[in-house]
Design a protein around this motif. Sequence first.
Motif, PDB file in Angstrom:
ATOM      1  N   ILE A 272       0.834  -0.999   0.081  1.00 10.84           N
ATOM      2  CA  ILE A 272       0.209  -0.131   0.080  1.00 10.84           C
ATOM      3  C   ILE A 272       0.868   1.274   0.035  1.00 10.84           C
ATOM      4  CG2 ILE A 272      -1.693   1.276   1.217  1.00 10.84           C
ATOM      5  CD1 ILE A 272      -2.676  -1.599   2.658  1.00 10.84           C
ATOM      6  N   LYS A 273       0.718   1.978  -1.010  1.00 11.13           N
ATOM      7  CA  LYS A 273       1.499   3.466  -1.063  1.00 11.13           C
ATOM      8  C   LYS A 273       0.689   4.349  -0.307  1.00 11.13           C
ATOM      9  CE  LYS A 273       4.775   6.260  -2.569  1.00 11.13           C
ATOM     10  NZ  LYS A 273       4.582   6.819  -3.859  1.00 11.13           N
ATOM     11  N   SER A 274       1.387   5.007   0.696  1.00  6.83           N
ATOM     12  CA  SER A 274       0.509   6.052   1.315  1.00  6.83           C
ATOM     13  C   SER A 274       0.972   7.529   1.008  1.00  6.83           C
ATOM     14  CB  SER A 274       1.078   5.796   2.932  1.00  6.83           C
ATOM     15  OG  SER A 274       0.521   6.867   3.806  1.00  6.83           O
TER      16      SER A 274
ATOM     17  N   GLY B 243      -5.736   2.155   1.931  1.00  6.61           N
ATOM     18  CA  GLY B 243      -6.015   0.834   1.916  1.00  6.61           C
ATOM     19  C   GLY B 243      -6.035  -0.025   2.968  1.00  6.61           C
ATOM     20  N   SER B 244      -6.175  -1.403   3.076  1.00  7.55           N
ATOM     21  CA  SER B 244      -5.912  -2.088   4.452  1.00  7.55           C
ATOM     22  C   SER B 244      -5.269  -3.268   3.970  1.00  7.55           C
ATOM     23  CB  SER B 244      -7.341  -2.240   4.964  1.00  7.55           C
ATOM     24  OG  SER B 244      -8.295  -3.031   3.877  1.00  7.55           O
ATOM     25  N   CYS B 245      -4.792  -3.853   5.074  1.00  7.66           N
ATOM     26  CA  CYS B 245      -4.221  -5.428   4.951  1.00  7.66           C
ATOM     27  C   CYS B 245      -5.111  -6.505   5.092  1.00  7.66           C
ATOM     28  CB  CYS B 245      -2.991  -5.478   5.854  1.00  7.66           C
ATOM     29  SG  CYS B 245      -1.336  -4.631   5.306  1.00  7.66           S
ATOM     30  N   PRO B 246      -5.162  -7.615   4.311  1.00  7.50           N
ATOM     31  CA  PRO B 246      -5.911  -8.830   4.466  1.00  7.50           C
ATOM     32  C   PRO B 246      -5.551  -9.340   5.874  1.00  7.50           C
ATOM     33  CG  PRO B 246      -4.140  -9.217   2.707  1.00  7.50           C
ATOM     34  CD  PRO B 246      -4.117  -7.771   3.201  1.00  7.50           C
ATOM     35  N   LYS B 247      -6.578 -10.344   6.120  1.00 11.12           N
ATOM     36  CA  LYS B 247      -6.471 -11.130   7.253  1.00 11.12           C
ATOM     37  C   LYS B 247      -5.411 -12.173   7.115  1.00 11.12           C
ATOM     38  CE  LYS B 247      -9.200 -14.088  10.309  1.00 11.12           C
ATOM     39  NZ  LYS B 247     -10.878 -14.809  10.417  1.00 11.12           N
ATOM     40  N   GLY B 248      -4.589 -12.396   8.156  1.00 12.58           N
ATOM     41  CA  GLY B 248      -3.562 -13.526   8.112  1.00 12.58           C
ATOM     42  C   GLY B 248      -2.490 -12.701   7.793  1.00 12.58           C
ATOM     43  N   THR B 249      -2.429 -11.401   7.601  1.00 16.26           N
ATOM     44  CA  THR B 249      -1.038 -10.723   7.325  1.00 16.26           C
ATOM     45  C   THR B 249      -0.723  -9.545   8.389  1.00 16.26           C
ATOM     46  OG1 THR B 249      -1.990  -8.992   6.125  1.00 16.26           O
ATOM     47  CG2 THR B 249      -1.328 -10.762   4.865  1.00 16.26           C
ATOM     48  N   VAL B 250       0.292  -8.977   8.529  1.00 15.00           N
ATOM     49  CA  VAL B 250       0.723  -7.889   9.371  1.00 15.00           C
ATOM     50  C   VAL B 250       1.138  -6.759   8.609  1.00 15.00           C
ATOM     51  CG1 VAL B 250       1.101  -9.613  11.438  1.00 15.00           C
ATOM     52  CG2 VAL B 250       2.870  -8.988   9.970  1.00 15.00           C
ATOM     53  N   ALA B 251       0.783  -5.572   9.218  1.00 11.47           N
ATOM     54  CA  ALA B 251       1.181  -4.387   8.245  1.00 11.47           C
ATOM     55  C   ALA B 251       2.444  -3.807   8.776  1.00 11.47           C
ATOM     56  CB  ALA B 251       0.052  -3.362   8.685  1.00 11.47           C
TER      57      ALA B 251
END
Length: 428
Positions: free
Chosen positions: A49-51, A110-118
């Motif tokens: 994700i590009k902030s 954006g957001s990160c999907p379940k099962g991942t860490v940001a």
Amino acid sequence: MWKRVIMSFFAMALLVFDGGVDVKAEARKTLSEIDKKLKLLNKPAIKSIKSEDGDIIDCVDIYKQPAFDHPALKNHTIQMRPNTIFASETSTTEHESSPAMLTQTWQKSGSCPKGTVAIRRVKRKELLNADSLEHFGRDGPRTSFAVNTTNDKSNFFGSFPAPEHSYANLYATENNYIGARGDINLWDPLVESYNEISSAQISLKSGFVENFESIEAGWMVYPNLFNADGQPRLFIRWTLDGYRRTGCINLNCAGFVQTSSVIALGSTFSNVSTLHGPQFQINIRIDHDPSTNHWWLHYYNEVVGYWPAEILCYLKEKAAIVAWGGDVYSKNVKPGHPSHTTAYMGSGEAASELFGRANFITNIRIIDYSLQLKYPDPAFFVVDEPNCYSALIYKAHPKSEPYFYFGGHPDNNCVYNKKYLMKRKMIS
């Protein structure tokens, strides 16, 4: 004669040429080492994700995060939430009630999907700015005190020189803490150079002399580590030996196990406080889980992750001391010297300026063996450079919530500081 001159010229040219080759070879070696370090730090992303602030947040498989590069965590089983959750209070103050969770800038994109860490991606230019690749992410302040886990109060604080560090901290020192929390007012202090740090945090410590252990969390401004900007960012730090060789800031070394796909360590915030304007704060909680001996970090009610028991020793079962406050790290922290840094602590305003101007921490709480969430009592605060920075505990009236104010920025009076000063005050 001319023959000797010509031969000398060619000899010099050859030396310069050889030197150039050596410089280029060394540069290639350095870039190769940097790429190797980047590969170690930046794990493969399922999504990126590009902030808008220039950061890139990688959504990394939770089982492939940097923590598991630590040899002690080779067979570690991830725990998603603590088994024991201590009582929590709704953060309320005399100035505002129940503040909403302060979001991070990247979350707009954006957001990160379940099962991942940001995880915030480390950039090449950040490694190029580092003093050394080996110590990348380990630069910064060391505490000026060592901690002794005995009950002998005469030895509880030992002198531990930290000539490049200045702080204003509130301390609780009853030797049996299993939790701490507070609401930390958020500012964007000015620093004099890219390799200086200004931060505000909660830390828990235990251990002996120079080998004390510490875990901490809060916000920091550190341009060299973060994109060469002066924005405050959420951070954690840990050490097993007084910040000499172990531990680091955020996930720049293996150890801390992240569980959140919502919060990214090292990321900027959506808002910061302004003088006489809106005030923003972040809620930090660090609690021990007695069933596993992990220490859990909460950002408001979001579980961010934990410092696993496998990497701890003195802190495995409890903390001997809790500290809340501000720190400034600089090679030009030199008490009594004209070249003292002008870096701000907190807002840059003195503690006596109070709400809307000075940095504060409120809703200060500890959990001890009574398992009750309460104010630390007794407690005292320490300012090691009172002519440069300041601290104050303030209550608007006897039954109101205590505010621990701290901050300031050095001026001409700062260089006249000649002695260490300790101030004590109860906050109950």
